[in-house]
Design a protein around this motif. Structure first.
Motif, PDB file in Angstrom:
ATOM      1  N   LYS A 314       0.820  -1.213   0.000  1.00 24.02           N
ATOM      2  CA  LYS A 314       0.000   0.000   0.000  1.00 24.02           C
ATOM      3  C   LYS A 314       0.852   1.261   0.000  1.00 24.02           C
ATOM      4  N   SER A 315       2.032   1.188   0.570  1.00 22.53           N
ATOM      5  CA  SER A 315       2.897   2.364   0.622  1.00 22.53           C
ATOM      6  C   SER A 315       3.309   2.839  -0.755  1.00 22.53           C
ATOM      7  N   LEU A 316       3.179   1.952  -1.745  1.00 19.71           N
ATOM      8  CA  LEU A 316       3.520   2.306  -3.124  1.00 19.71           C
ATOM      9  C   LEU A 316       2.285   2.401  -4.011  1.00 19.71           C
ATOM     10  N   GLY A 317       1.114   2.404  -3.402  1.00 21.06           N
ATOM     11  CA  GLY A 317      -0.110   2.583  -4.168  1.00 21.06           C
ATOM     12  C   GLY A 317      -0.865   1.318  -4.477  1.00 21.06           C
ATOM     13  N   GLY A 318      -0.318   0.158  -4.110  1.00 24.93           N
ATOM     14  CA  GLY A 318      -1.028  -1.094  -4.328  1.00 24.93           C
ATOM     15  C   GLY A 318      -1.920  -1.429  -3.152  1.00 24.93           C
ATOM     16  N   SER A 319      -2.458  -2.634  -3.168  1.00 24.82           N
ATOM     17  CA  SER A 319      -3.266  -3.070  -2.023  1.00 24.82           C
ATOM     18  C   SER A 319      -2.515  -4.046  -1.137  1.00 24.82           C
ATOM     19  N   GLY A 320      -1.413  -4.609  -1.645  1.00 21.87           N
ATOM     20  CA  GLY A 320      -0.592  -5.505  -0.842  1.00 21.87           C
ATOM     21  C   GLY A 320      -1.333  -6.698  -0.303  1.00 21.87           C
ATOM     22  N   SER A 321      -2.305  -7.195  -1.040  1.00 20.96           N
ATOM     23  CA  SER A 321      -3.177  -8.241  -0.515  1.00 20.96           C
ATOM     24  C   SER A 321      -2.621  -9.650  -0.701  1.00 20.96           C
ATOM     25  N   ASN A 322      -1.586  -9.812  -1.497  1.00 21.47           N
ATOM     26  CA  ASN A 322      -1.009 -11.144  -1.724  1.00 21.47           C
ATOM     27  C   ASN A 322       0.194 -11.324  -0.804  1.00 21.47           C
ATOM     28  N   GLN A 323      -0.037 -11.994   0.314  1.00 23.07           N
ATOM     29  CA  GLN A 323       0.970 -12.088   1.370  1.00 23.07           C
ATOM     30  C   GLN A 323       1.276 -13.541   1.719  1.00 23.07           C
ATOM     31  N   PRO A 324       2.479 -13.998   1.456  1.00 19.28           N
ATOM     32  CA  PRO A 324       2.855 -15.361   1.836  1.00 19.28           C
ATOM     33  C   PRO A 324       2.888 -15.530   3.350  1.00 19.28           C
TER      34      PRO A 324
END
Length: 614
Positions: A314-324
């Motif tokens: 998210k800090s770069l504008g994404g949602s960061g939802s794919n987390q291993p």
């Protein structure tokens, strides 16, 4: 990454050829044309075939549009998700892919395909042209039935278009379930028909993305491997394993002729190398079956995916939802190919990222790692917590990662922040590596366990490509003399690592009936990185120096103690033990489907009399 093909037909020629004049598939529904237009006009026929592609091609993570396929990673230990499957609370209402009737869902897509086959065969185009069109349609019909049979077992087989409206039509469409054997036989028949007419390579570079002979053979290999696996093959019928072995062996031969093989290295370029080259061969030899995307921002040409935006933090504008999960991070071997207990390289949780299988750093982004993103090759990811008081901690991220890790696999480093929603990275549904591992598994089941035979040889080829050390015995970390059970375990482990977050692990565990033994009783975990206290300075005191420190020596920030270093700990993500149900190997038929079709019979694992293993 273009997605449309314009037809060029030479008079009297048997071959159908495509070239590109746009950037996306023509997604025009068959309902927009009369039957005569479809089967007598090559341009309209091409548009109709493109529509079939657009309706059936899987998207990122192998999402085929069903109840399960959009959440595959969260159904295993790859990622965390709170859902009925891992909770063990699935009911007959949970998986609705069969549809309420033959006029909805998967059967709507099958009906469109059946209409196309009927009308193209009744048309006036050359037989060779019809054959190429039919071949693609048969492939997608097989694909759609395979999506159903692996969920429920046998389903009603419909190979001609049924009327969609009226009471009589509804009664005619109320077909009973075919047996599981009959359903697989239909899939195999459709694929064999497709294989017979498809080219090894389509003639023009613009044809990239069309189904080839090798792609159809590779998919047949996947189908037959599933049919031979314990989910469907309780008696371990060796003839099924032989058929799977033969299919994958034939696929490898055809793909090799067509210019396919393992990509030269295992990194992001394996995903971002796209398109065809001269003679219709692939620019990326790994990409056997591909769904193409582009970065266009216009309505006409737009065909984007959400993968990059959904993956970047998210800090770069994404949602960061794919987390291993930490479980996945731990699963990777060391760079000598051995696990963390037997490797010559020392492993501790504190230096978890050092001396790992090179695929680890290309799959998992962790605190402090260098991750080229949005055109910044120097970017470093930080996911640590710091003390905001003597006892409280706060994340350095504006929105903290749940697992402490991010997925970095296949994330295009050149996509800018403003273009995150226009990701054009192609999805590779079947990689050449899968065909090798499919063949290896069938070979192992047939007792082909010599070091020069496929089980060993294919594992070695994949590990060598990954960059694992050869070792003094040139076995790339594999143990010599493995028996059947040891080899199957090694192959399943390799699939877990090689195909992480590619939508394969759930189906692999399911077909081998390993969901319960692998996952039940466990709780998935994440990792927490905490910046050591610095006296009474309760702030993120390395904020302005962390990149420089990491560039100098990231290890020093992990492997020493005191100011400016990280403490690594784990946390439990699940609040309950995973509890897969045995009945989930074949899901129940939903009540709505049963009510709409009185001839459907429920699976015997859900109170009915239909045996999905027969």
């Amino acid at each position: 990454m273009r997605k449309v093909f314009a037809i060029i037909i030479s008079t009297g020629a048997a071959a159908l050829m495509f070239s590109s004049c746009k950037k996306v598939l023509d997604k025009q529904d068959l309902g927009n044309f009369t039957a005569a237009q479809v089967y007598n006009d090559s341009t309209v026929a091409k548009s109709s075939m493109d529509y079939i592609y657009s309706q059936n091609q899987p998207s990122w993570f192998g999402n085929s549009g069903g109840t399960i396929s959009g959440q595959l990673s969260g159904l295993t230990d790859e990622a965390y998700s709170d859902n009925a499957f891992v909770k063990g609370t699935v009911t007959i209402e949970s998986v609705t892919d069969l549809g309420a009737s033959a006029s909805s869902g998967n059967y709507t897509k099958i009906r469109t395909i059946n209409m196309f086959i009927r009308d193209i065969n009744a048309g006036t185009m050359a037989d060779g042209v019809k054959a190429r069109y039919n071949a693609q349609a048969y492939f997608w019909r097989a694909y759609r039935y395979f999506e159903l049979v692996k969920l429920y077992g046998g389903v009603p087989i419909v190979t001609t278009p049924l009327d969609a409206v009226g009471d009589e039509a509804k009664k005619a469409a109320a077909l009973p379930r075919n047996t599981t054997t009959e359903t697989f036989n239909q899939i195999v028949s459709d694929l064999n028909t497709a294989i017979a007419a498809l080219p090894i390579n389509w003639p023009n570079t613009a044809d990239y993305g069309r189904i080839t002979k090798g792609a159809a053979q590779a998919f047949l290999g996947r189908v037959l491997l599933t049919w031979a696996s314990p989910q469907f093959n309780a008696s371990n019928d060796q003839a099924r394993w032989q058929a799977a072995y033969d299919a994958n062996t034939a696929a490898i031969a055809t793909l090799t002729t067509g210019g396919y093989g393992l990509y030269s290295k295992w990194d992001v370029s394996m995903w971002t190398t796209e398109g065809g080259i001269s003679g219709g061969k692939p620019g990326n030899p790994e990409a056997v079956l591909v769904t193409e995307y582009n970065t266009s921002t216009t309505d006409i040409y737009q065909n984007n995916n959400s993968y990059t935006g959904g993956t970047i933090p998210k800090s770069l504008g994404g949602s960061g939802s794919n987390q291993p999960t930490w479980d996945l991070a731990r699963a990777f071997p060391m760079k000598d190919g051995k696990d963390t207990l037997t490797s010559k390289y020392a492993y501790t949780a504190q230096n978890f990222y050092n001396n790992r299988d090179p695929r680890f750093a290309q799959t998992i982004a962790y605190n402090g790692c260098n991750w080229s993103l949005e055109g910044n090759s120097a970017y470093r990811l930080w996911t640590y917590y710091y003390y905001s008081s003597a006892t409280a901690v706060k994340s350095t991220e504006s929105s903290a990662s749940t697992t402490g890790l991010y997925l970095r696999k296949g994330v295009d480093p050149t996509i800018t922040n403003s273009n995150l929603t226009y990701s054009g990275t192609d999805w590779i549904e079947i990689r050449y590596a899968e065909v090798l591992l499919n063949q290896a598994e069938a070979a192992a089941e047939l007792g082909r366990l010599g070091t020069a035979q496929e089980a060993y040889a294919n594992l070695i080829a994949i590990r060598k490509r990954a960059g694992i050390e050869a070792g003094t015995d040139n076995m790339y970390g594999l143990t010599t003399g493995m028996n059947h059970d040891q080899m199957i375990t090694a192959i399943m482990k390799e699939r877990q690592i090689e195909f992480a977050f590619e939508g394969k692990r759930y189906w692999d565990l399911r077909r081998r009936k390993l969901l319960e033994s692998t996952l039940n009783g466990k709780r998935r975990s994440g990792v927490v990185f905490t910046l050591a206290k610095s006296g009474t300075n309760f702030t993120d005191y390395i904020l302005n120096t962390r990149d420089a420190s990491a560039n100098t020596n990231l290890d020093a920030m992990y492997n020493t103690t005191g100011a400016g270093t990280f403490v690594v700990s784990t946390k439990t993500l699940d609040t309950y033990n995973i509890a897969y149900q045995t009945a989930d190997y074949f899901f129940g038929i939903p009540t709505t489907s049963l009510n709409n079709n009185v001839n459907l019979v429920q699976n015997n694992t859900w109170g009915g009399s239909f045996d999905p293993t027969k």
